[in-house]
Design a protein around this motif. Structure first.
Motif, PDB file in Angstrom:
ATOM      1  N   PRO A  23       0.809  -1.221   0.000  1.00 48.07           N
ATOM      2  CA  PRO A  23       0.000   0.000   0.000  1.00 48.07           C
ATOM      3  C   PRO A  23       0.841   1.269   0.000  1.00 48.07           C
ATOM      4  O   PRO A  23       0.356   2.337  -0.337  1.00 48.07           O
ATOM      5  N   ALA A  24       2.119   1.163   0.335  1.00 44.60           N
ATOM      6  CA  ALA A  24       2.998   2.328   0.338  1.00 44.60           C
ATOM      7  C   ALA A  24       3.219   2.880  -1.059  1.00 44.60           C
ATOM      8  O   ALA A  24       3.637   4.022  -1.212  1.00 44.60           O
ATOM      9  N   VAL A  25       2.922   2.092  -2.093  1.00 49.17           N
ATOM     10  CA  VAL A  25       3.057   2.565  -3.470  1.00 49.17           C
ATOM     11  C   VAL A  25       2.085   3.710  -3.732  1.00 49.17           C
ATOM     12  O   VAL A  25       2.367   4.610  -4.517  1.00 49.17           O
ATOM     13  N   ALA A  26       0.961   3.739  -3.049  1.00 53.21           N
ATOM     14  CA  ALA A  26      -0.064   4.764  -3.271  1.00 53.21           C
ATOM     15  C   ALA A  26       0.183   6.058  -2.502  1.00 53.21           C
ATOM     16  O   ALA A  26      -0.552   7.020  -2.693  1.00 53.21           O
ATOM     17  N   LEU A  27       1.194   6.119  -1.653  1.00 52.32           N
ATOM     18  CA  LEU A  27       1.432   7.328  -0.870  1.00 52.32           C
ATOM     19  C   LEU A  27       1.789   8.516  -1.749  1.00 52.32           C
ATOM     20  O   LEU A  27       1.271   9.616  -1.561  1.00 52.32           O
ATOM     21  N   GLY A  28       2.683   8.330  -2.699  1.00 49.34           N
ATOM     22  CA  GLY A  28       3.105   9.419  -3.569  1.00 49.34           C
ATOM     23  C   GLY A  28       1.984   9.976  -4.429  1.00 49.34           C
ATOM     24  O   GLY A  28       1.731  11.186  -4.431  1.00 49.34           O
ATOM     25  N   PRO A  29       1.281   9.130  -5.184  1.00 50.04           N
ATOM     26  CA  PRO A  29       0.181   9.655  -5.999  1.00 50.04           C
ATOM     27  C   PRO A  29      -0.957  10.270  -5.174  1.00 50.04           C
ATOM     28  O   PRO A  29      -1.554  11.265  -5.588  1.00 50.04           O
ATOM     29  N   THR A  30      -1.222   9.719  -4.004  1.00 51.05           N
ATOM     30  CA  THR A  30      -2.257  10.312  -3.149  1.00 51.05           C
ATOM     31  C   THR A  30      -1.829  11.682  -2.658  1.00 51.05           C
ATOM     32  O   THR A  30      -2.623  12.630  -2.652  1.00 51.05           O
ATOM     33  N   ALA A  31      -0.576  11.816  -2.262  1.00 54.36           N
ATOM     34  CA  ALA A  31      -0.060  13.123  -1.844  1.00 54.36           C
ATOM     35  C   ALA A  31      -0.080  14.101  -2.998  1.00 54.36           C
ATOM     36  O   ALA A  31      -0.391  15.288  -2.810  1.00 54.36           O
ATOM     37  N   LEU A  32       0.215  13.637  -4.196  1.00 54.54           N
ATOM     38  CA  LEU A  32       0.198  14.495  -5.374  1.00 54.54           C
ATOM     39  C   LEU A  32      -1.202  15.034  -5.644  1.00 54.54           C
ATOM     40  O   LEU A  32      -1.391  16.238  -5.837  1.00 54.54           O
ATOM     41  N   VAL A  33      -2.193  14.166  -5.625  1.00 57.55           N
ATOM     42  CA  VAL A  33      -3.578  14.592  -5.879  1.00 57.55           C
ATOM     43  C   VAL A  33      -4.058  15.538  -4.785  1.00 57.55           C
ATOM     44  O   VAL A  33      -4.633  16.596  -5.073  1.00 57.55           O
ATOM     45  N   LEU A  34      -3.837  15.194  -3.528  1.00 61.33           N
ATOM     46  CA  LEU A  34      -4.271  16.067  -2.433  1.00 61.33           C
ATOM     47  C   LEU A  34      -3.554  17.408  -2.450  1.00 61.33           C
ATOM     48  O   LEU A  34      -4.162  18.458  -2.216  1.00 61.33           O
TER      49      LEU A  34
END
Length: 105
Positions: A23-34
């Motif tokens: 699930p750590a793979v989604a940290l970067g894209p989630t931070a980017l969108v937010l």
């Protein structure tokens, strides 16, 4: 005479979770969108009142998730560029709101 049962389901290494399934793979894209969505109030002053709650929450979460994404990217999980851009955008929006509240009071 005993026979050994043959397995009916194939087990292979491809069914086991790998580092890219974390699930750590989604940290970067989630931070980017937010981070990007929270900076909308900075670019469009007419939407400031509407986007103020989103800017506060999204900026703080973008900053936090981006820093966690940078840590995970250094360990080899996830992408560094998305984490860095999300961290910068989240810090910009959250810092701007923090500066605005300090200057009003």
């Amino acid at each position: 005479m005993t026979t050994t049962p043959t397995p009916t389901a194939k087990t292979s290494a491809t069914t086991a979770p790998t580092r890219s399934d974390s699930p750590a793979v989604a940290l970067g894209p989630t931070a980017l969108v937010l981070g990007v969505l929270s900076t909308v109030g900075l670019w469009v002053p007419e939407l400031f009142v509407v986007t103020l709650p989103w800017t506060i929450i999204g900026g703080g979460l973008g900053l936090t998730l981006g820093l966690a994404g940078i840590h995970q990217a250094r360990l080899g999980v996830g992408r560094m560029w998305a984490s860095v851009v999300g961290t910068v955008a989240g810090a910009a929006s959250f810092g701007w709101i923090f500066w605005l509240f300090l200057s009003v009071s």
